[in-house]
Design a protein around this motif. Structure first.
Motif, PDB file in Angstrom:
ATOM      1  N   ARG A 162       0.812  -1.217   0.000  1.00  0.00           N
ATOM      2  CA  ARG A 162       0.000   0.000   0.000  1.00  0.00           C
ATOM      3  C   ARG A 162       0.846   1.268   0.000  1.00  0.00           C
ATOM      4  NH1 ARG A 162      -3.962  -2.661   4.243  1.00  0.00           N
ATOM      5  NH2 ARG A 162      -2.054  -2.572   5.386  1.00  0.00           N
ATOM      6  N   GLU A 163       1.918   1.226  -0.771  1.00  0.00           N
ATOM      7  CA  GLU A 163       2.818   2.370  -0.811  1.00  0.00           C
ATOM      8  C   GLU A 163       2.201   3.571  -1.514  1.00  0.00           C
ATOM      9  OE1 GLU A 163       5.624   4.368   0.656  1.00  0.00           O
ATOM     10  OE2 GLU A 163       5.491   2.251   1.121  1.00  0.00           O
ATOM     11  N   TYR A 164       1.106   3.377  -2.221  1.00  0.00           N
ATOM     12  CA  TYR A 164       0.392   4.503  -2.829  1.00  0.00           C
ATOM     13  C   TYR A 164      -0.085   5.484  -1.756  1.00  0.00           C
ATOM     14  CZ  TYR A 164      -3.221   1.104  -1.656  1.00  0.00           C
ATOM     15  OH  TYR A 164      -3.993   0.172  -1.001  1.00  0.00           O
ATOM     16  N   ASN A 165      -0.151   5.034  -0.506  1.00  0.00           N
ATOM     17  CA  ASN A 165      -0.533   5.937   0.586  1.00  0.00           C
ATOM     18  C   ASN A 165       0.473   7.077   0.752  1.00  0.00           C
ATOM     19  OD1 ASN A 165      -2.937   4.681   1.360  1.00  0.00           O
ATOM     20  ND2 ASN A 165      -1.839   3.164   2.571  1.00  0.00           N
ATOM     21  N   ALA A 166       1.751   6.825   0.464  1.00  0.00           N
ATOM     22  CA  ALA A 166       2.755   7.887   0.563  1.00  0.00           C
ATOM     23  C   ALA A 166       2.464   8.974  -0.472  1.00  0.00           C
ATOM     24  CB  ALA A 166       4.157   7.323   0.370  1.00  0.00           C
ATOM     25  N   LEU A 167       2.090   8.566  -1.674  1.00  0.00           N
ATOM     26  CA  LEU A 167       1.757   9.533  -2.725  1.00  0.00           C
ATOM     27  C   LEU A 167       0.504  10.327  -2.332  1.00  0.00           C
ATOM     28  CD1 LEU A 167       2.188  10.725  -5.541  1.00  0.00           C
ATOM     29  CD2 LEU A 167       0.875   8.807  -6.463  1.00  0.00           C
ATOM     30  N   MET A 168      -0.505   9.633  -1.842  1.00  0.00           N
ATOM     31  CA  MET A 168      -1.732  10.328  -1.431  1.00  0.00           C
ATOM     32  C   MET A 168      -1.461  11.265  -0.247  1.00  0.00           C
ATOM     33  SD  MET A 168      -4.806   7.561  -2.041  1.00  0.00           S
ATOM     34  CE  MET A 168      -4.396   6.597  -0.610  1.00  0.00           C
ATOM     35  N   GLY A 169      -0.643  10.818   0.699  1.00  0.00           N
ATOM     36  CA  GLY A 169      -0.293  11.666   1.839  1.00  0.00           C
ATOM     37  C   GLY A 169       0.466  12.906   1.417  1.00  0.00           C
ATOM     38  N   ALA A 170       1.426  12.729   0.512  1.00  0.00           N
ATOM     39  CA  ALA A 170       2.188  13.878   0.014  1.00  0.00           C
ATOM     40  C   ALA A 170       1.256  14.849  -0.706  1.00  0.00           C
ATOM     41  CB  ALA A 170       3.308  13.412  -0.908  1.00  0.00           C
ATOM     42  N   GLY A 171       0.341  14.311  -1.502  1.00  0.00           N
ATOM     43  CA  GLY A 171      -0.623  15.168  -2.191  1.00  0.00           C
ATOM     44  C   GLY A 171      -1.496  15.939  -1.216  1.00  0.00           C
ATOM     45  N   ALA A 172      -1.933  15.274  -0.151  1.00  0.00           N
ATOM     46  CA  ALA A 172      -2.767  15.927   0.863  1.00  0.00           C
ATOM     47  C   ALA A 172      -2.003  17.037   1.582  1.00  0.00           C
ATOM     48  CB  ALA A 172      -3.279  14.899   1.867  1.00  0.00           C
ATOM     49  N   ILE A 173      -0.735  16.791   1.890  1.00  0.00           N
ATOM     50  CA  ILE A 173       0.068  17.819   2.564  1.00  0.00           C
ATOM     51  C   ILE A 173       0.293  19.001   1.634  1.00  0.00           C
ATOM     52  CG2 ILE A 173       2.323  18.354   3.569  1.00  0.00           C
ATOM     53  CD1 ILE A 173       2.302  15.513   4.751  1.00  0.00           C
ATOM     54  N   TYR A 174       0.576  18.731   0.351  1.00  0.00           N
ATOM     55  CA  TYR A 174       0.729  19.842  -0.598  1.00  0.00           C
ATOM     56  C   TYR A 174      -0.564  20.634  -0.720  1.00  0.00           C
ATOM     57  CZ  TYR A 174       5.432  19.080  -2.356  1.00  0.00           C
ATOM     58  OH  TYR A 174       6.793  19.001  -2.471  1.00  0.00           O
ATOM     59  N   ALA A 175      -1.701  19.948  -0.734  1.00  0.00           N
ATOM     60  CA  ALA A 175      -2.989  20.645  -0.813  1.00  0.00           C
ATOM     61  C   ALA A 175      -3.194  21.522   0.425  1.00  0.00           C
ATOM     62  CB  ALA A 175      -4.125  19.635  -0.958  1.00  0.00           C
ATOM     63  N   ALA A 176      -2.867  20.998   1.610  1.00  0.00           N
ATOM     64  CA  ALA A 176      -3.018  21.773   2.841  1.00  0.00           C
ATOM     65  C   ALA A 176      -2.075  22.980   2.844  1.00  0.00           C
ATOM     66  CB  ALA A 176      -2.750  20.881   4.057  1.00  0.00           C
ATOM     67  N   LEU A 177      -0.832  22.792   2.372  1.00  0.00           N
ATOM     68  CA  LEU A 177       0.110  23.915   2.311  1.00  0.00           C
ATOM     69  C   LEU A 177      -0.349  24.959   1.304  1.00  0.00           C
ATOM     70  CD1 LEU A 177       3.538  22.052   2.511  1.00  0.00           C
ATOM     71  CD2 LEU A 177       2.503  23.498   4.276  1.00  0.00           C
ATOM     72  N   ALA A 178      -0.866  24.504   0.164  1.00  0.00           N
ATOM     73  CA  ALA A 178      -1.367  25.443  -0.842  1.00  0.00           C
ATOM     74  C   ALA A 178      -2.561  26.216  -0.293  1.00  0.00           C
ATOM     75  CB  ALA A 178      -1.735  24.692  -2.119  1.00  0.00           C
ATOM     76  N   LEU A 179      -3.435  25.539   0.434  1.00  0.00           N
ATOM     77  CA  LEU A 179      -4.587  26.204   1.044  1.00  0.00           C
ATOM     78  C   LEU A 179      -4.127  27.223   2.078  1.00  0.00           C
ATOM     79  CD1 LEU A 179      -7.670  26.340   1.216  1.00  0.00           C
ATOM     80  CD2 LEU A 179      -7.562  24.542   2.944  1.00  0.00           C
ATOM     81  N   LYS A 180      -3.129  26.854   2.861  1.00  0.00           N
ATOM     82  CA  LYS A 180      -2.597  27.775   3.862  1.00  0.00           C
ATOM     83  C   LYS A 180      -1.970  28.993   3.182  1.00  0.00           C
ATOM     84  CE  LYS A 180      -0.101  27.909   8.152  1.00  0.00           C
ATOM     85  NZ  LYS A 180       0.401  27.194   9.277  1.00  0.00           N
ATOM     86  N   LEU A 181      -1.256  28.772   2.093  1.00  0.00           N
ATOM     87  CA  LEU A 181      -0.657  29.866   1.334  1.00  0.00           C
ATOM     88  C   LEU A 181      -1.744  30.767   0.754  1.00  0.00           C
ATOM     89  CD1 LEU A 181       1.859  31.207   0.122  1.00  0.00           C
ATOM     90  CD2 LEU A 181       1.725  29.561  -1.759  1.00  0.00           C
ATOM     91  N   TRP A 182      -2.776  30.155   0.179  1.00  0.00           N
ATOM     92  CA  TRP A 182      -3.891  30.931  -0.374  1.00  0.00           C
ATOM     93  C   TRP A 182      -4.571  31.749   0.705  1.00  0.00           C
ATOM     94  CZ3 TRP A 182      -9.086  30.829   0.799  1.00  0.00           C
ATOM     95  CH2 TRP A 182      -9.909  31.590  -0.043  1.00  0.00           C
TER      96      TRP A 182
END
Length: 195
Positions: A162-182
């Protein structure tokens, strides 16, 4: 299985929950910019790729994996995690977070790796020979020579782990950082317009 020391047991048990706590603190303290987010991809991307690549080779507890990325470093999964974590610390634009993550990795992953190596040493007679050729974390420049047959990447193993979880987690963190930046940009613009 080799006996683990007290802290090795604790470190192995708390590493995943600590990851969630660290992510929450990270998002709270992060002060990303467009530049830090973009530059972080140069470190996070390879970290996610390395974890995925390594997961497609490893057969945990069934064999000593020495091919693929394991011919360069004994711990490609942890190296990938380090790249991801330090890349996100860069994305956050915070030296404090970088130092905190380095301390956390040292406290959690050094004893975890030592405990896993004790287990591998007792389970696989050729572990010491392998360890003499392949570094613990920082990779070799060329694959270590081996008498064993080179394995191939297995999509089934990647999915099983289930290593795809790392990709999904990274995507979620980038989304949260982008939202925080916005939100920071939007808040500053609203304040500027109402002055």
């Amino acid at each position: 299985m080799a006996e683990r020391t007290g802290w090795q047991k604790v470190a192995k048990r708390i590493r995943v929950p600590m990851g969630f706590v660290t992510a929450a603190v990270f998002l709270w303290l992060a002060r990303p910019s467009g530049k830090t987010l973009a530059l972080s991809l140069l470190v996070v991307g390879p970290g996610v790729w390395l974890r995925a690549y390594a997961a497609g080779y490893v057969r945990k507890n069934a064999e000593l994996t020495t091919s693929g990325p394991y011919a360069y470093t004994r711990n490609p999964l942890y190296l990938g995690s380090m790249l991801i974590a330090f890349g996100f610390a860069g994305a956050a634009g915070s030296w404090v977070l970088l130092l905190l993550l380095a301390a956390l990795f040292a406290a959690i992953y050094i004893p975890t790796i030592q405990g896993e190596e004790q287990f591998l040493r007792t389970r696989f007679g050729n572990f010491d020979e392998y360890a003499a050729k392949v570094p613990r974390i920082l990779p070799r420049l060329t694959a270590a020579p081996t008498n064993e047959e080179r394995g191939e990447f297995s999509k089934a193993l990647y999915l099983h782990h289930r290593e795809y979880n790392a990709l999904m987690g990274a995507g979620a963190i980038y989304a949260a950082l982008a939202l925080k930046l916005w939100a920071a940009y939007h808040f500053d613009m609203t304040r500027f317009l109402h002055q």
